[in-house]
Scaffold this motif. Structure first.
Motif, PDB file in Angstrom:
ATOM      1  N   SER A 486       0.829  -1.216   0.000  1.00 49.85           N
ATOM      2  CA  SER A 486       0.000   0.000   0.000  1.00 49.85           C
ATOM      3  C   SER A 486       0.857   1.257   0.000  1.00 49.85           C
ATOM      4  O   SER A 486       0.511   2.261  -0.640  1.00 49.85           O
ATOM      5  CB  SER A 486      -0.917  -0.011   1.229  1.00 49.85           C
ATOM      6  N   PHE A 487       1.987   1.234   0.720  1.00 49.06           N
ATOM      7  CA  PHE A 487       2.868   2.412   0.773  1.00 49.06           C
ATOM      8  C   PHE A 487       3.653   2.575  -0.523  1.00 49.06           C
ATOM      9  O   PHE A 487       3.830   3.692  -1.016  1.00 49.06           O
ATOM     10  CB  PHE A 487       3.827   2.300   1.959  1.00 49.06           C
ATOM     11  N   ILE A 517      -6.970  -7.271   3.797  1.00 45.67           N
ATOM     12  CA  ILE A 517      -6.141  -6.063   3.864  1.00 45.67           C
ATOM     13  C   ILE A 517      -6.769  -5.046   2.925  1.00 45.67           C
ATOM     14  O   ILE A 517      -6.923  -5.305   1.718  1.00 45.67           O
ATOM     15  CB  ILE A 517      -4.687  -6.355   3.469  1.00 45.67           C
ATOM     16  N   LYS A 518      -7.100  -3.860   3.466  1.00 43.80           N
ATOM     17  CA  LYS A 518      -7.872  -2.874   2.727  1.00 43.80           C
ATOM     18  C   LYS A 518      -7.232  -1.502   2.943  1.00 43.80           C
ATOM     19  O   LYS A 518      -6.824  -1.170   4.064  1.00 43.80           O
ATOM     20  CB  LYS A 518      -9.310  -2.916   3.235  1.00 43.80           C
ATOM     21  N   ASP A 519      -7.090  -0.708   1.866  1.00 41.24           N
ATOM     22  CA  ASP A 519      -6.552   0.649   2.020  1.00 41.24           C
ATOM     23  C   ASP A 519      -7.412   1.622   1.224  1.00 41.24           C
ATOM     24  O   ASP A 519      -8.315   1.233   0.489  1.00 41.24           O
ATOM     25  CB  ASP A 519      -5.077   0.704   1.595  1.00 41.24           C
ATOM     26  N   ASN A 520      -7.094   2.925   1.397  1.00 41.87           N
ATOM     27  CA  ASN A 520      -7.827   3.974   0.682  1.00 41.87           C
ATOM     28  C   ASN A 520      -6.933   4.689  -0.311  1.00 41.87           C
ATOM     29  O   ASN A 520      -7.096   5.900  -0.555  1.00 41.87           O
ATOM     30  CB  ASN A 520      -8.429   4.975   1.680  1.00 41.87           C
ATOM     31  N   GLY A 521      -5.960   3.946  -0.871  1.00 45.62           N
ATOM     32  CA  GLY A 521      -5.047   4.542  -1.830  1.00 45.62           C
ATOM     33  C   GLY A 521      -5.649   4.620  -3.226  1.00 45.62           C
ATOM     34  O   GLY A 521      -6.872   4.618  -3.414  1.00 45.62           O
ATOM     35  N   MET A 586      -8.021  -0.444  -2.535  1.00 42.93           N
ATOM     36  CA  MET A 586      -8.139  -1.842  -2.955  1.00 42.93           C
ATOM     37  C   MET A 586      -8.437  -2.694  -1.740  1.00 42.93           C
ATOM     38  O   MET A 586      -8.272  -2.289  -0.594  1.00 42.93           O
ATOM     39  CB  MET A 586      -6.854  -2.314  -3.655  1.00 42.93           C
ATOM     40  N   GLU A 587      -8.874  -3.954  -2.011  1.00 47.88           N
ATOM     41  CA  GLU A 587      -9.115  -4.922  -0.944  1.00 47.88           C
ATOM     42  C   GLU A 587      -8.565  -6.266  -1.405  1.00 47.88           C
ATOM     43  O   GLU A 587      -8.878  -6.737  -2.501  1.00 47.88           O
ATOM     44  CB  GLU A 587     -10.601  -5.042  -0.626  1.00 47.88           C
ATOM     45  N   PHE A 588      -7.738  -6.851  -0.529  1.00 52.80           N
ATOM     46  CA  PHE A 588      -7.127  -8.146  -0.833  1.00 52.80           C
ATOM     47  C   PHE A 588      -7.589  -9.147   0.216  1.00 52.80           C
ATOM     48  O   PHE A 588      -7.577  -8.840   1.420  1.00 52.80           O
ATOM     49  CB  PHE A 588      -5.598  -8.036  -0.835  1.00 52.80           C
TER      50      PHE A 588
END
Length: 596
Positions: A486-487, A517-521, A586-588
């Protein structure tokens, strides 16, 4: 007795070629002969079916007319009246004409039957057909005919009468007929109806499609073995028709060494059996020609194989003798300077000879490589000792920095130093591929804390972990590379604040537990998303790519490909992957089937 290698090879090649030629010729002859006999049998069966169909069609026409007659109420009444009527009266003549016309209507305008006869045992006789000229003295003739008595015993069933001279008409031609009796009470005079067809119709039917060149004979018999076709001449000996079960048989002729191939087919409707007789010599004539041809080809093939065997054995033995001479002259003094002579048309033997020279060279090279490998191994041991010293030095330094920061009034810096020290210890303390989920979560949490310190006020995270899964075994470095993705990719094109959510929970059905694992990128680019989806599809289908070397990737840069591949290798078919791009981020998902 010892034989030369050329002699052994020649005899071996000759024996092998003889076996191959003879066995292939025998198999070919056997199969071809079998196929030929099967084709003859199939052709005869097909011809018999055509004969049977034609005969059944004729009998059906005759039977249909006979049934119309015996079930006609007018005909029955007319026959009953004849017991008391005067046949010479005008009224009897008029009725006779009337019922002749009725028979004509049954026969049709095309004369389906050649003749229709109404016969009563009291001497009454009525006919209609192509010939209306009857013989005198009908009553004695009726009493003398045996097949009328046989018909009356059948009580209405049909009877096929073999061809014979017409008993009623003046032309005395050959006819065969179908006869049925009327179902009269016993008090009345019995009567029958006879449907006649000329023997020429039977002859034309049986000669249709017959192959004269095959020298085959066709016969038709009824269930009483009476010959229907052909009619034997008066001076001919009675024909003995064989009986057997099945369709085809081979029967030897009496007082002769010759045999015939017989094929038969019986009609369930008419009760007639059609037989085809073929001399076996005619059937086997193509096979005999084939046998002669195979013998000639076998002899020719054997001669060719002998010549080829000699050439091959000489071609192999000659360079071997040359090599033997060369080896006899070799010794330790001239081994290094001896070079093989190039042998024509013996590539394998020349290669074998040169292999000894190559083996000596490769042996020297191998010894040198062993020495170099020992040097590299010693160096690796030395480097391992240095590598073992470095982590302890880093741990002690980071611990000192944490203590100093805490004493100096910087507790946050002390906490970060402790987190970094914990990560280094986790990465270097064990070479095991498996750790507990709790250990991996703590390692990932330390990483997230470091990143939150680095991006102060711009990054946050949340963890949702089911405590019942703490002791589940997982591959080492499972979560941190996925979070780091994500980074390195997701947050590069997205404005802060950034957020990562890690959840490890049991699903609603309790059959699976899931890592999300979910981020707002910015999510995956189209190319990266397609490439990762292809990898996920392959792994879900059990296809595993070659795993890259982890040390070459470096800690923190293992990559999503290697991480997923290691998961597949660790859990096998129990694991499934899913990836999706969200409106933002995304969401994994990693789904794992629970044991037990």
């Amino acid at each position: 007795m010892q034989l030369r290698i050329q002699t052994r090879l020649f005899l071996g090649f000759t024996l092998l070629s003889s076996i191959l030629v003879s066995s292939s010729g025998y198999l070919y002859f056997s199969q071809t002969s079998k196929d030929l006999l099967n084709r003859v049998e199939e052709a005869n069966i097909q011809q018999l079916y055509r004969y049977q169909e034609a005969l059944d069609h004729i009998v059906q026409d005759m039977d249909r007319i006979s049934a119309q007659v015996i079930y006609s109420t007018d005909i029955k009444n007319y026959l009953i009246e004849q017991n008391e009527a005067d046949p010479t009266s005008f009224q009897s003549f008029t009725k006779r004409k009337k019922y002749e016309d009725l028979l004509a209507s049954f026969n049709g305008p095309w004369f389906i039957a050649s003749q229709i006869n109404l016969i009563s045992l009291n001497g009454f006789f009525l006919t209609y057909g192509k010939n209306m000229s009857t013989l005198p003295d009908i009553k004695p003739r009726i009493e003398a005919v045996q097949w009328i008595k046989e018909t009356l015993q059948l009580e209405g069933e049909k009877l096929l009468v073999p061809p014979r001279t017409n008993e009623w008409l003046e032309n005395r031609d050959l006819y065969y007929s179908l006869v049925r009796s009327f179902n009269f009470p016993s008090a009345l005079t019995p009567a029958v109806v006879e449907i006649q067809q000329p023997y020429e119709l039977l002859t034309d039917t049986m000669e249709l499609g017959q192959n004269k060149a095959s020298q085959s004979n066709v016969f038709v018999i009824d269930d009483h073995k009476k010959l229907f076709y052909p009619i034997m001449e008066a001076n001919q000996e009675p024909l003995m028709i064989p009986t057997w079960s099945g369709n085809v048989t081979e029967i030897k002729r009496e007082n002769s060494n010759e045999a015939d191939i017989w094929t038969q087919l019986r009609s369930e409707y008419s009760g007639l059996t059609v037989l085809i007789q073929q001399p076996k010599t005619v059937v086997m004539e193509p096979i005999d020609r084939l046998k002669k041809m195979i013998w000639l080809l076998g002899i020719l093939g054997e001669c060719i194989s002998l010549f080829i065997a000699y050439i091959l054995s000489a071609g192999i033995a000659s360079p071997i003798r040359y090599l033997q001479t060369r080896l006899d002259k070799l010794n330790i003094d001239n081994m290094n300077i001896s070079t093989p002579k190039k042998l024509r048309n013996t590539k394998e033997i020349a290669s074998l000879y040169s292999t000894f020279e190559d083996m000596r060279t490769r042996l020297n090279d191998s010894l040198n490589e062993v020495l170099q490998a020992q040097k590299r191994e010693n160096l690796a041991h030395l480097q391992a000792m240095y590598a073992q010293m470095n982590p302890h030095f880093l741990f002690n330094t980071l611990t000192s920095m944490a203590s100093y920061a805490e004493e100096s009034g910087f507790p946050e810096h002390a906490r970060i130093s402790q987190k970094l020290s914990s990560m280094l210890r986790y990465a270097t303390q064990s070479v095991s591929n498996s750790v507990s989920l709790n250990q991996e979560i703590r390692y990932t949490t330390d990483y997230l804390e470091l990143m939150r310190f680095r991006y102060e006020g711009q990054f946050s995270y949340s963890l949702k972990i089911d405590p019942s899964l703490d002791n589940e075994p997982v591959p080492k470095f499972l979560l941190q590379p996925l979070v780091e993705n994500s980074f390195t990719h997701g947050f590069q094109q997205a404005r802060p604040p950034w957020f990562i959510e890690v959840s490890v929970m049991i699903n609603d059905t309790s059959d699976y537990w899931e890592i999300r694992i979910k981020d707002n990128g910015s999510g995956f680019s189209e190319a990266s998303f397609n490439e990762t989806q292809d990898l996920i599809q392959e792994l879900n289908n059990g296809q595993i790519r070659q795993l890259d070397n982890l040390s070459a990737q470096g800690l923190g840069h293992i990559g999503i490909i290697n991480t997923l591949t290691r998961c597949r290798l660790f859990w096998n078919e129990q694991v499934q992957f899913a990836l999706s791009n969200l409106p933002r981020g995304m969401e994994f998902t990693i789904s794992l089937r629970r044991n037990g």
